[in-house]
Motif scaffolding. Sequence first.
Motif, PDB file in Angstrom:
ATOM      1  N   VAL A 141      75.328  13.799  17.006  1.00 55.86           N
ATOM      2  CA  VAL A 141      75.524  15.234  16.783  1.00 55.86           C
ATOM      3  C   VAL A 141      74.327  16.012  17.321  1.00 55.86           C
ATOM      4  CG1 VAL A 141      77.014  14.909  14.778  1.00 55.86           C
ATOM      5  CG2 VAL A 141      74.536  15.114  14.455  1.00 55.86           C
ATOM      6  N   ASP A 142      74.553  17.277  17.626  1.00 55.16           N
ATOM      7  CA  ASP A 142      73.514  18.129  18.182  1.00 55.16           C
ATOM      8  C   ASP A 142      72.769  18.923  17.121  1.00 55.16           C
ATOM      9  OD1 ASP A 142      74.186  17.586  21.034  1.00 55.16           O
ATOM     10  OD2 ASP A 142      76.087  18.466  20.407  1.00 55.16           O
ATOM     11  N   GLY A 143      73.266  18.912  15.895  1.00 52.57           N
ATOM     12  CA  GLY A 143      72.609  19.599  14.785  1.00 52.57           C
ATOM     13  C   GLY A 143      73.242  19.161  13.481  1.00 52.57           C
ATOM     14  N   LEU A 144      72.548  19.413  12.369  1.00 56.83           N
ATOM     15  CA  LEU A 144      73.033  19.001  11.050  1.00 56.83           C
ATOM     16  C   LEU A 144      73.007  20.176  10.075  1.00 56.83           C
ATOM     17  CD1 LEU A 144      71.341  15.532  10.362  1.00 56.83           C
ATOM     18  CD2 LEU A 144      73.808  15.971  10.474  1.00 56.83           C
ATOM     19  N   LEU A 145      74.081  20.331   9.320  1.00 58.30           N
ATOM     20  CA  LEU A 145      74.144  21.210   8.163  1.00 58.30           C
ATOM     21  C   LEU A 145      74.285  20.300   6.955  1.00 58.30           C
ATOM     22  CD1 LEU A 145      76.809  23.747   9.532  1.00 58.30           C
ATOM     23  CD2 LEU A 145      74.339  23.746   9.927  1.00 58.30           C
ATOM     24  N   VAL A 146      73.453  20.482   5.930  1.00 57.64           N
ATOM     25  CA  VAL A 146      73.435  19.537   4.812  1.00 57.64           C
ATOM     26  C   VAL A 146      73.293  20.284   3.496  1.00 57.64           C
ATOM     27  CG1 VAL A 146      72.248  17.574   3.736  1.00 57.64           C
ATOM     28  CG2 VAL A 146      72.395  17.719   6.236  1.00 57.64           C
ATOM     29  N   THR A 147      74.167  19.942   2.543  1.00 55.56           N
ATOM     30  CA  THR A 147      73.999  20.347   1.152  1.00 55.56           C
ATOM     31  C   THR A 147      73.638  19.090   0.375  1.00 55.56           C
ATOM     32  OG1 THR A 147      75.664  22.084   1.357  1.00 55.56           O
ATOM     33  CG2 THR A 147      75.062  21.400  -0.861  1.00 55.56           C
ATOM     34  N   THR A 148      72.413  18.993  -0.109  1.00 50.84           N
ATOM     35  CA  THR A 148      71.988  17.788  -0.809  1.00 50.84           C
ATOM     36  C   THR A 148      72.719  17.653  -2.142  1.00 50.84           C
ATOM     37  OG1 THR A 148      70.109  18.956  -1.814  1.00 50.84           O
ATOM     38  CG2 THR A 148      69.726  17.804   0.268  1.00 50.84           C
ATOM     39  N   SER A 149      72.874  16.408  -2.595  1.00 50.88           N
ATOM     40  CA  SER A 149      73.643  16.130  -3.804  1.00 50.88           C
ATOM     41  C   SER A 149      72.902  16.531  -5.070  1.00 50.88           C
ATOM     42  CB  SER A 149      74.005  14.641  -3.867  1.00 50.88           C
ATOM     43  OG  SER A 149      72.835  13.852  -3.764  1.00 50.88           O
ATOM     44  N   VAL A 150      71.582  16.546  -5.019  1.00 42.88           N
ATOM     45  CA  VAL A 150      70.765  17.006  -6.141  1.00 42.88           C
ATOM     46  C   VAL A 150      69.762  18.018  -5.609  1.00 42.88           C
ATOM     47  CG1 VAL A 150      71.018  14.889  -7.493  1.00 42.88           C
ATOM     48  CG2 VAL A 150      69.127  15.093  -5.870  1.00 42.88           C
ATOM     49  N   LEU A 151      69.155  18.765  -6.521  1.00 41.53           N
ATOM     50  CA  LEU A 151      68.264  19.842  -6.104  1.00 41.53           C
ATOM     51  C   LEU A 151      67.011  19.311  -5.415  1.00 41.53           C
ATOM     52  CD1 LEU A 151      68.086  22.909  -6.166  1.00 41.53           C
ATOM     53  CD2 LEU A 151      66.826  22.727  -8.311  1.00 41.53           C
ATOM     54  N   VAL A 174      64.283  25.012  -0.192  1.00 37.68           N
ATOM     55  CA  VAL A 174      63.101  24.150  -0.164  1.00 37.68           C
ATOM     56  C   VAL A 174      61.840  25.016  -0.071  1.00 37.68           C
ATOM     57  CG1 VAL A 174      64.213  22.099   0.769  1.00 37.68           C
ATOM     58  CG2 VAL A 174      63.394  23.871   2.335  1.00 37.68           C
ATOM     59  N   ALA A 175      61.953  26.272  -0.475  1.00 38.50           N
ATOM     60  CA  ALA A 175      60.846  27.217  -0.314  1.00 38.50           C
ATOM     61  C   ALA A 175      59.585  26.746  -1.024  1.00 38.50           C
ATOM     62  CB  ALA A 175      61.260  28.594  -0.826  1.00 38.50           C
ATOM     63  N   GLU A 176      59.741  26.110  -2.178  1.00 38.24           N
ATOM     64  CA  GLU A 176      58.573  25.673  -2.948  1.00 38.24           C
ATOM     65  C   GLU A 176      58.514  24.155  -3.070  1.00 38.24           C
ATOM     66  OE1 GLU A 176      58.958  27.719  -6.622  1.00 38.24           O
ATOM     67  OE2 GLU A 176      58.735  29.716  -5.746  1.00 38.24           O
ATOM     68  N   SER A 177      59.252  23.461  -2.245  1.00 34.26           N
ATOM     69  CA  SER A 177      59.302  22.006  -2.324  1.00 34.26           C
ATOM     70  C   SER A 177      58.117  21.376  -1.591  1.00 34.26           C
ATOM     71  CB  SER A 177      60.609  21.489  -1.717  1.00 34.26           C
ATOM     72  OG  SER A 177      60.596  20.079  -1.625  1.00 34.26           O
ATOM     73  N   PRO A 178      57.549  20.292  -2.128  1.00 35.47           N
ATOM     74  CA  PRO A 178      56.474  19.596  -1.405  1.00 35.47           C
ATOM     75  C   PRO A 178      56.998  18.790  -0.227  1.00 35.47           C
ATOM     76  CG  PRO A 178      57.022  18.403  -3.397  1.00 35.47           C
ATOM     77  CD  PRO A 178      57.812  19.680  -3.440  1.00 35.47           C
ATOM     78  N   VAL A 179      58.307  18.594  -0.166  1.00 39.11           N
ATOM     79  CA  VAL A 179      58.932  17.837   0.915  1.00 39.11           C
ATOM     80  C   VAL A 179      59.999  18.713   1.565  1.00 39.11           C
ATOM     81  CG1 VAL A 179      60.257  15.786   1.527  1.00 39.11           C
ATOM     82  CG2 VAL A 179      58.565  15.667  -0.300  1.00 39.11           C
ATOM     83  N   GLY A 180      59.990  18.799   2.871  1.00 30.98           N
ATOM     84  CA  GLY A 180      61.053  19.490   3.592  1.00 30.98           C
ATOM     85  C   GLY A 180      60.926  20.993   3.652  1.00 30.98           C
ATOM     86  N   ASN A 181      59.764  21.559   3.249  1.00 35.01           N
ATOM     87  CA  ASN A 181      59.711  23.028   3.223  1.00 35.01           C
ATOM     88  C   ASN A 181      59.617  23.649   4.613  1.00 35.01           C
ATOM     89  OD1 ASN A 181      57.081  22.505   3.866  1.00 35.01           O
ATOM     90  ND2 ASN A 181      56.195  23.361   1.998  1.00 35.01           N
ATOM     91  N   GLY A 182      59.529  22.819   5.648  1.00 38.73           N
ATOM     92  CA  GLY A 182      59.598  23.343   7.003  1.00 38.73           C
ATOM     93  C   GLY A 182      61.010  23.445   7.531  1.00 38.73           C
ATOM     94  N   LEU A 183      61.987  22.916   6.755  1.00 42.03           N
ATOM     95  CA  LEU A 183      63.385  22.996   7.156  1.00 42.03           C
ATOM     96  C   LEU A 183      63.920  24.402   6.930  1.00 42.03           C
ATOM     97  CD1 LEU A 183      64.661  19.676   5.532  1.00 42.03           C
ATOM     98  CD2 LEU A 183      64.167  20.050   7.958  1.00 42.03           C
TER      99      LEU A 183
END
Length: 363
Positions: A141-151, A174-183
Amino acid sequence: MELSQRHDRILAELRIHGSLSAADFAERMGISAMTVRRDLRELGEQGRLRRVHGGAVSIDTQPTTGIPHRPGARPTPAPGAADTLFTFGFVVPDPSYYFPTIVAGAVERAQSLGGRIVLGVSRYDPARERDQIERLLAGGVDGLLVTTSVLDAFATLELLERAPVPVVLVERSVAESPVGNGLEFVRTDHAAGAAIALRHLAALGHERVGMAAFDTPTTPSLRLGYERARRQLGLREDASTAIIDDRHGVGEQTRRYLEACVASGTTAVFMHSDHYAVEFADAALDFGLSIPDDLSIVAYDDEVAGLARVPLTAVAPPKRDIGRFAATMCFERISAAAQQGFSARHMSLRPSLSLRESTAPPR
């Protein structure tokens, strides 16, 4: 193809490649070269492209900065989709509740840009979620849209941070997340949705407004919005609230919550999810309460609220727009203009209120 669809497709190809051949585009789309030339002239007059001999070039980028070869749909596209410009994977937790409208919005936008969506379903299983993401990436795929199963899906976010394609999270922050906040992400402002519900009930004269909700990834934002609005509106602190465990004994928990509402003088409740609000309304009527005379109800999600025995006023997240914006954001990341780079976007959309028969001033 309708005029607006042709224009969207022309501009999409220019964003991807930087240039477009009128004869090639006409052949692939099954339309006349005269029609394409007329479209290019109109778009040129609007300042949305620059016409050149035999076609057009993007006004945003030089042709050499685009993706050199148009990505084909992978896996093999369905009949009639052989000229797909790009393919996005979309992983959602549930294909039957809440997400169908979001997916429809993403599909609508992707198709208008010449792309397609391939769906993956996690069924709220984090391991299955990661398997679906890896399957889609392996399929090209050329891009991904993802809704994670948990917050706080940290393992999934780590996987997405390493993805070789653009990623947009959908209905997750992911605005305040320590992981993935660059997404990047696009989501409903659920806290604002709770505030909309409480403002409506406060305007009707309710002072004790409770809240009951299933424990879902949406609930923390709703609780935040509820508590903030309750303080700002000066509502009573002794209204009944509850988190309902939907794994067992929902009926008993509902009965206890109704008893607490009566005992505390709670005259209105804000409820998540929509399904539970409908069940709760039935239970309240069976309990001997009148809706809305004894108890006003505002549901959240607006999936089935209008089908309740007493049609429920509900806060409606902008689900179709969420899907459209998510697909647009992902497309912009794969386009030629995005090769020059821009900051990651965190987008929140405001819900709306659907007024029905379940809310009225307290007696």
